[in-house]
Design a protein around this motif. Structure first.
Motif, PDB file in Angstrom:
ATOM      1  N   ARG A 284       0.828  -1.209   0.000  1.00  0.00           N
ATOM      2  CA  ARG A 284       0.000   0.000   0.000  1.00  0.00           C
ATOM      3  C   ARG A 284       0.861   1.257   0.000  1.00  0.00           C
ATOM      4  N   ASN A 285       1.976   1.213   0.745  1.00  0.00           N
ATOM      5  CA  ASN A 285       2.833   2.391   0.823  1.00  0.00           C
ATOM      6  C   ASN A 285       3.479   2.730  -0.510  1.00  0.00           C
ATOM      7  N   THR A 286       3.821   1.728  -1.302  1.00  0.00           N
ATOM      8  CA  THR A 286       4.421   2.024  -2.603  1.00  0.00           C
ATOM      9  C   THR A 286       3.424   2.697  -3.537  1.00  0.00           C
ATOM     10  N   THR A 287       2.131   2.578  -3.241  1.00  0.00           N
ATOM     11  CA  THR A 287       1.122   3.237  -4.086  1.00  0.00           C
ATOM     12  C   THR A 287       0.790   4.646  -3.607  1.00  0.00           C
ATOM     13  N   ILE A 288       1.004   4.946  -2.319  1.00  0.00           N
ATOM     14  CA  ILE A 288       0.666   6.288  -1.828  1.00  0.00           C
ATOM     15  C   ILE A 288       1.893   7.175  -1.595  1.00  0.00           C
ATOM     16  N   LEU A 289       3.093   6.586  -1.541  1.00  0.00           N
ATOM     17  CA  LEU A 289       4.298   7.405  -1.378  1.00  0.00           C
ATOM     18  C   LEU A 289       4.514   8.406  -2.517  1.00  0.00           C
ATOM     19  N   PRO A 290       4.053   8.128  -3.769  1.00  0.00           N
ATOM     20  CA  PRO A 290       4.227   9.138  -4.824  1.00  0.00           C
ATOM     21  C   PRO A 290       3.624  10.501  -4.514  1.00  0.00           C
ATOM     22  N   LEU A 291       2.735  10.583  -3.509  1.00  0.00           N
ATOM     23  CA  LEU A 291       2.243  11.905  -3.102  1.00  0.00           C
ATOM     24  C   LEU A 291       3.397  12.818  -2.712  1.00  0.00           C
ATOM     25  N   TYR A 292       4.466  12.219  -2.173  1.00  0.00           N
ATOM     26  CA  TYR A 292       5.637  13.009  -1.823  1.00  0.00           C
ATOM     27  C   TYR A 292       6.343  13.553  -3.062  1.00  0.00           C
ATOM     28  N   SER A 293       6.239  12.839  -4.188  1.00  0.00           N
ATOM     29  CA  SER A 293       6.857  13.328  -5.424  1.00  0.00           C
ATOM     30  C   SER A 293       6.170  14.602  -5.900  1.00  0.00           C
ATOM     31  N   LEU A 294       4.848  14.668  -5.702  1.00  0.00           N
ATOM     32  CA  LEU A 294       4.118  15.902  -6.018  1.00  0.00           C
ATOM     33  C   LEU A 294       4.644  17.033  -5.154  1.00  0.00           C
ATOM     34  N   MET A 295       4.815  16.758  -3.871  1.00  0.00           N
ATOM     35  CA  MET A 295       5.360  17.770  -2.960  1.00  0.00           C
ATOM     36  C   MET A 295       6.754  18.197  -3.392  1.00  0.00           C
ATOM     37  N   LEU A 296       7.565  17.226  -3.822  1.00  0.00           N
ATOM     38  CA  LEU A 296       8.940  17.526  -4.205  1.00  0.00           C
ATOM     39  C   LEU A 296       8.997  18.423  -5.434  1.00  0.00           C
ATOM     40  N   GLY A 297       8.087  18.178  -6.394  1.00  0.00           N
ATOM     41  CA  GLY A 297       8.043  19.025  -7.584  1.00  0.00           C
ATOM     42  C   GLY A 297       7.723  20.473  -7.231  1.00  0.00           C
ATOM     43  N   LEU A 298       6.774  20.652  -6.314  1.00  0.00           N
ATOM     44  CA  LEU A 298       6.429  22.011  -5.874  1.00  0.00           C
ATOM     45  C   LEU A 298       7.573  22.630  -5.074  1.00  0.00           C
ATOM     46  N   LEU A 299       8.206  21.799  -4.245  1.00  0.00           N
ATOM     47  CA  LEU A 299       9.341  22.274  -3.452  1.00  0.00           C
ATOM     48  C   LEU A 299      10.469  22.771  -4.342  1.00  0.00           C
ATOM     49  N   ALA A 300      10.729  22.063  -5.431  1.00  0.00           N
ATOM     50  CA  ALA A 300      11.825  22.435  -6.331  1.00  0.00           C
ATOM     51  C   ALA A 300      11.626  23.821  -6.923  1.00  0.00           C
ATOM     52  N   LEU A 301      10.364  24.200  -7.133  1.00  0.00           N
ATOM     53  CA  LEU A 301      10.075  25.519  -7.708  1.00  0.00           C
ATOM     54  C   LEU A 301      10.545  26.670  -6.823  1.00  0.00           C
ATOM     55  N   LEU A 302      10.768  26.391  -5.547  1.00  0.00           N
ATOM     56  CA  LEU A 302      11.258  27.438  -4.654  1.00  0.00           C
ATOM     57  C   LEU A 302      12.610  27.974  -5.104  1.00  0.00           C
ATOM     58  N   GLY A 303      13.377  27.138  -5.816  1.00  0.00           N
ATOM     59  CA  GLY A 303      14.659  27.603  -6.332  1.00  0.00           C
ATOM     60  C   GLY A 303      14.500  28.749  -7.317  1.00  0.00           C
ATOM     61  N   PHE A 304      13.524  28.628  -8.215  1.00  0.00           N
ATOM     62  CA  PHE A 304      13.244  29.713  -9.156  1.00  0.00           C
ATOM     63  C   PHE A 304      12.698  30.939  -8.426  1.00  0.00           C
ATOM     64  N   MET A 305      11.884  30.700  -7.381  1.00  0.00           N
ATOM     65  CA  MET A 305      11.337  31.830  -6.619  1.00  0.00           C
ATOM     66  C   MET A 305      12.457  32.606  -5.927  1.00  0.00           C
ATOM     67  N   ALA A 306      13.482  31.889  -5.437  1.00  0.00           N
ATOM     68  CA  ALA A 306      14.606  32.571  -4.789  1.00  0.00           C
ATOM     69  C   ALA A 306      15.328  33.477  -5.777  1.00  0.00           C
ATOM     70  N   ILE A 307      15.444  33.039  -7.034  1.00  0.00           N
ATOM     71  CA  ILE A 307      16.075  33.875  -8.063  1.00  0.00           C
ATOM     72  C   ILE A 307      15.237  35.122  -8.302  1.00  0.00           C
ATOM     73  N   ALA A 308      13.924  34.921  -8.478  1.00  0.00           N
ATOM     74  CA  ALA A 308      13.027  36.049  -8.763  1.00  0.00           C
ATOM     75  C   ALA A 308      12.959  37.028  -7.591  1.00  0.00           C
ATOM     76  N   ALA A 309      13.131  36.507  -6.366  1.00  0.00           N
ATOM     77  CA  ALA A 309      13.069  37.361  -5.181  1.00  0.00           C
ATOM     78  C   ALA A 309      14.379  38.104  -4.932  1.00  0.00           C
ATOM     79  N   GLY A 310      15.387  37.834  -5.769  1.00  0.00           N
ATOM     80  CA  GLY A 310      16.661  38.525  -5.625  1.00  0.00           C
ATOM     81  C   GLY A 310      17.511  38.046  -4.474  1.00  0.00           C
ATOM     82  N   VAL A 311      17.312  36.793  -4.056  1.00  0.00           N
ATOM     83  CA  VAL A 311      18.107  36.248  -2.957  1.00  0.00           C
ATOM     84  C   VAL A 311      19.559  36.091  -3.414  1.00  0.00           C
ATOM     85  N   LYS A 312      20.477  36.645  -2.643  1.00  0.00           N
ATOM     86  CA  LYS A 312      21.906  36.544  -2.953  1.00  0.00           C
ATOM     87  C   LYS A 312      22.623  35.921  -1.756  1.00  0.00           C
TER      88      LYS A 312
END
Length: 536
Positions: A284-312
């Motif tokens: 059962r866990n191998t079928t519901i763990l992919p929910l974390y992959s959705l979270m990871l995809g959204l999390l990765a977008l924070l990298g682009f947001m840091a660029i747009a926010a001018g984080v240095k």
């Protein structure tokens, strides 16, 4: 970055830290067993966790503070090539669906606590078991260190500990306190502590990402502006567009595939898996763990947001904590920092337990004290879990942070070389034990030497995990190339050794063991005898 301490954020962070500390100690009373002096209880939570506890435990185990910080940091520094973590987590779940239930079944039937226990029982070789155990411990140590790096990054952004000129003890005192608390409740409660805390950790992470993915783009003018800013950055830097070029696609694909193959070879992944109460829980866990992959995809977008926010930032690992500091109200920045901090404590606890179990069962019991009682095993494992964390702390305090990152990359290359013995052994007994040991040695040596030869703009050796693939000429993940060599050597040596009628080890498992479930008639945990697999 703030010159002073962000008091509000620090107050919220301390509140959640105290909360999970209390939960960590109370976990010793959660599902308390009659006999607490066994590795099954301390190191595997009594093998009693159901679907949701296992889901949170595996999620807390695999999606760490380092993931929270490093994946978007890779996007921030390198563009879309940093998204390799998303496809590899998609690839991994169908893969583990094929072999994790089999590993759980045979481990439950024979009382195996570690992957090395299984390898020893399947192939009758303490030498091969030792190789798998040492590899697991070596690969886990820098991984624990990186969790402490994640906590340190959050503390730095909050302004805790002072600047670079501050006395070293004052500067590192908050990290020392966090380490002490982690060590104490892990020693006291074992795997039950991170299992209970994982509920808080994942809830906080989901809340932070949900808010960030809506709130930050609104403040930055929308995703169009975010992607445009990221594209401008990489174009002006001369590194091309956001996506990798043709040569980079080989690196991207091999890194994703190799990482997928390696993820569940790590001891902490297996420890969380074997703590489940039934084979069906794993499926059962191998079928519901992919929910974390959705979270990871959204999390990765924070990298682009840091660029747009001018984080240095000079250190890319600080990009996301600094983004939270700049964009969120102080109180919610504290919540985000708590999510990262707790996201370090959960996997660090599981990793130290997993490494300790490997030492206890496959080095101490197999080679030092074969007649060790369950109580003695548990005591040794508790002590070793403390030593592992102390080693990781020394690593963080005494070395440059890039060293820890490089060793973690090397750890991924190493741990992948245990795949043929573990996964291959779950499906076939054809591979010869000496051939598996030879293939492992070739993969380890090639992977280490190749990684040593990789330079980067900042260092001469261990500058990355990708190099030219022999015979192809493209740049690819060193771990996958080493794995292919490992398999080729294993197959060739197996043909040779079987033709020479080299002695086989004794297989203590039976075909029915690999499909047995907890409720099946006649299925019960059998502790492996001290003499099992005594041939080398």
């Amino acid at each position: 970055m703030n010159d002073g301490v962000n008091g509000v954020a620090l107050g919220v962070f301390i509140f959640f830290f105290v909360l999970v500390t209390a939960m960590g100690f109370l976990a010793a009373r959660w599902r308390r067993a009659e006999n607490e002096h066994s590795l099954d209880e301390w190191g595997l939570g009594g093998r009693s966790f159901g679907t949701w506890v296992t889901w949170f435990l595996l999620g807390g185990d695999l999606y760490t503070a380092y993931t929270f910080v490093a994946v978007p940091a890779a996007i921030y520094a390198a563009g879309a090539s940093g998204f390799f973590a998303v496809p590899y987590t998609i690839l991994v779940y169908p893969l583990i669906f094929t072999f994790l239930p089999r590993l759980w079944s045979v481990s439950h039937k024979h009382g195996y606590v570690t992957t090395s226990d299984f390898v020893r029982g399947r192939f009758g070789s303490k030498g091969l078991s030792l190789a798998v155990a040492v590899t697991g411990i070596l690969a886990t140590m820098p991984y624990i260190a990186l969790q402490l790096v994640g906590i340190q990054a959050v503390l730095d952004v909050m302004g805790v500990g002072g600047g670079e000129d501050t006395n070293w003890f004052v500067k590192d005192l908050p990290l020392l306190i966090a380490f002490g608390v982690l060590a104490a409740y892990t020693y006291s409660s074992g795997l039950r502590a991170p299992a209970l805390i994982a509920f808080v950790k994942d809830t906080l992470i989901y809340i932070v990402i949900a808010v960030a993915i809506i709130y930050i783009p609104i403040k930055l003018g929308g995703f169009d502006d975010i992607f445009a800013a990221a594209n401008d950055k990489f174009t002006s830097a001369g590194s091309g567009a956001l996506t990798p070029d043709h040569g980079g696609q080989w690196t991207y694909a091999t890194l994703a595939l190799g990482s997928a193959l390696a993820l569940f070879m790590y001891p902490h992944s297996i420890t969380a898996t074997l703590s489940s109460r039934s084979r069906e829980v794993i499926r059962r866990n191998t079928t519901i763990l992919p929910l974390y992959s959705l979270m990871l995809g959204l999390l990765a977008l924070l990298g682009f947001m840091a660029i747009a926010a001018g984080v240095k930032v000079d250190n890319g690992q600080l990009a996301i904590p600094q983004l939270f500091e700049n964009m969120f109200p102080d109180w919610f920045a504290g919540v985000a920092f708590a999510a990262i901090g707790i996201g370090a404590l959960v996997p660090a606890a599981i990793m130290s337990i997993a490494a300790a179990n490997l030492f206890t069962r496959n080095i101490y019991k197999d080679f030092i004290k074969p007649d060790a009682t369950p109580a003695q095993e548990t005591k040794v494992s508790k002590l070793v879990s403390l030593l592992v964390k102390v080693g990781a702390l020394i690593f963080v305090l005494g070395m440059d942070k890039t060293v820890a990152i490089n060793f973690q990359l090397l750890g991924g290359i190493w741990i992948l070389q245990t795949f043929p013995a573990l996964v291959g052994g779950l499906f076939t007994r054809w591979f010869h034990r000496w051939a598996l040991l030879g293939g492992w040695a070739v993969g380890m040596v090639y992977g280490t030497v190749a990684a040593y030869g990789v330079a980067s703009p900042t260092q001469k050796h261990f500058g990355g995990s990708s190099d030219e693939i022999p015979g192809i000429g493209e740049i690819g993940y060193i771990g996958l190339t080493a794995f292919v060599l490992n398999v080729l050597v294993t197959v060739v040596l197996t043909f040779v050794l079987r033709a020479a009628k080299a002695p086989d080890g004794v297989d203590e498992t039976k075909p029915g063991d690999y499909t047995a479930d907890a409720g099946d008639p006649g299925v019960q945990v059998e502790l492996p005898p001290a003499t099992a697999g005594s041939s080398h």
